[in-house]
Scaffold this active site. Structure first.
Site, PDB file in Angstrom:
ATOM      1  N   TYR A 155      -0.375  -6.780   4.689  1.00 22.66           N
ATOM      2  CA  TYR A 155      -1.006  -5.401   4.359  1.00 22.66           C
ATOM      3  C   TYR A 155      -2.550  -5.219   3.644  1.00 22.66           C
ATOM      4  O   TYR A 155      -2.830  -5.673   2.847  1.00 22.66           O
ATOM      5  CB  TYR A 155      -0.269  -4.290   3.112  1.00 22.66           C
ATOM      6  CG  TYR A 155      -0.267  -2.404   2.979  1.00 22.66           C
ATOM      7  CD1 TYR A 155      -1.019  -1.939   3.665  1.00 22.66           C
ATOM      8  CD2 TYR A 155       0.155  -2.326   2.094  1.00 22.66           C
ATOM      9  CE1 TYR A 155      -0.973  -0.454   3.027  1.00 22.66           C
ATOM     10  CE2 TYR A 155      -0.119  -1.290   1.589  1.00 22.66           C
ATOM     11  CZ  TYR A 155      -1.068  -0.300   2.430  1.00 22.66           C
ATOM     12  OH  TYR A 155      -0.507   1.015   2.282  1.00 22.66           O
ATOM     13  N   THR A 191       4.510   3.485  -2.859  1.00 22.92           N
ATOM     14  CA  THR A 191       5.568   4.802  -2.889  1.00 22.92           C
ATOM     15  C   THR A 191       6.544   4.281  -4.206  1.00 22.92           C
ATOM     16  O   THR A 191       6.818   5.396  -5.130  1.00 22.92           O
ATOM     17  CB  THR A 191       5.963   5.307  -2.093  1.00 22.92           C
ATOM     18  OG1 THR A 191       4.538   5.906  -0.649  1.00 22.92           O
ATOM     19  CG2 THR A 191       6.149   7.201  -2.451  1.00 22.92           C
ATOM     20  N   LYS A 242      -0.162  -3.985   8.514  1.00 21.18           N
ATOM     21  CA  LYS A 242      -0.309  -2.360   7.823  1.00 21.18           C
ATOM     22  C   LYS A 242      -1.447  -2.297   7.343  1.00 21.18           C
ATOM     23  O   LYS A 242      -3.182  -2.683   6.717  1.00 21.18           O
ATOM     24  CB  LYS A 242       0.631  -2.336   6.822  1.00 21.18           C
ATOM     25  CG  LYS A 242       0.410  -1.312   6.709  1.00 21.18           C
ATOM     26  CD  LYS A 242       1.574  -0.610   5.428  1.00 21.18           C
ATOM     27  CE  LYS A 242       1.430   1.145   5.492  1.00 21.18           C
ATOM     28  NZ  LYS A 242       2.850   1.480   4.129  1.00 21.18           N
TER      29      LYS A 242
END
Length: 301
Positions: free
Chosen positions: A141, A55, A167
């Site tokens: 991730y 983001t 994640k």
């Protein structure tokens, strides 16, 4: 720096903030509105910040800009953990990890390398190299073309004590469940699907008890209310909020590729913060879509 094992416990259950990165009219990182936005968000309880992540447009930031983002966040965050996105090729990621640590970071979220596919052992070698380049806690991730299996993750965790988290942004619940069953309390688990609240209940069933929230950027009260209901197993409240806020948001988000970031940044601007535009190749929302976002925010207040 927070010790990796302590960081693992801090982020195990609380909501994680995923702030945007503001740019000025010359397309440069703009630290003042970034600090102002973080100060506003800091009045709400979260387990930590993941700055310069997905983001936060890591894919559009230079390594030097990531360091400046971390320095600004560190000055504002107080005792809250500051975790930074880290990525690109192995050598760049290792250098970035060292620089993030020197800038006051507490941990890194290791995002995928870009463009090329890679074999599983090569992806594991990249994770291993970055872990060995820093003393900070490292969260892997799984997303895009950078995915590790439960077996690889177990081996990496044995070799790298500072590997503290996993994640997932793939939606592969089978792999998520294999990881959580295999690794148990050795790692913290964070949901990382775009607008993860849409998937949170399914991921919780797979052993992933928390997630990072992008909408926390502009409707923190809503994000925390959903997380509290999710944590308490209050499915009725979660489903009402999905119906009334999250699915309407997703309808805006899905209008154009990349709006998972652009719509969040639009929401931040609509809350009165100078977040600036997104960087190409992303595109900002149209005026019509901005009006839709404004109506959604007003309804959520």
């Amino acid at each position: 720096m927070i010790a990796p094992t302590d960081l693992r416990e801090i982020i195990r259950h609380g909501l994680l903030s995923f702030p945007v990165t503001p740019f000025d009219d010359q397309d440069r990182f703009n630290p003042k509105p970034f600090a102002a936005h973080l100060e506003w968000l800091s009045s709400y309880p979260v387990a930590g910040l993941i700055v310069a992540g997905g983001t936060g447009e890591l894919f559009s930031l230079t390594p030097g800009e990531v360091v400046e983002v971390v320095k600004t966040a560190r000055a504002v965050a107080g005792d809250a953990p500051v975790i930074a996105g880290c990525g690109y090729g192995t050598r760049i990621a290792c250098d970035m990890a060292r620089e993030i640590e020197a800038a006051g970071g507490d941990g890194i979220l290791l995002l995928p390398h870009y463009l090329t596919e890679a074999p599983a052992d090569g992806i594991a070698a990249r994770v291993r190299a970055v872990c060995k380049a820093t003393n900070m806690g490292v969260i892997v991730y799984n997303r895009g073309q950078a995915r590790v299996s439960a077996e690889q993750l177990a081996q990496l965790a044995d070799e790298c004590p500072n590997l503290i988290g996993f994640k997932d942004g793939t939606g592969d619940i089978d792999t998520v469940r294999r990881v959580t069953v295999t690794m148990g309390d050795r790692l913290s688990y964070i949901g990382g699907m775009p607008t993860h609240e849409l998937f949170a209940q399914a991921y919780k069933g797979a052993g992933m008890p928390t997630y990072s929230s992008a909408v926390f950027n502009f409707v923190p009260e809503t994000a925390l209310k959903f997380h509290a209901a999710f944590s308490a197993g209050d499915d009725a409240t979660c489903e009402a909020m999905l119906r009334d806020f999250y699915y309407p948001f997703a309808k805006i988000r899905d209008r154009k590729a990349g709006y998972a970031v652009s719509a969040i940044k639009a929401g931040v601007r609509l809350r009165g913060f100078d977040a600036g535009p997104v960087r190409a190749p992303l595109m900002d929302l149209t005026d019509e879509e901005m009006a839709m976002m404004q109506s959604l925010i007003e309804a959520a207040k």
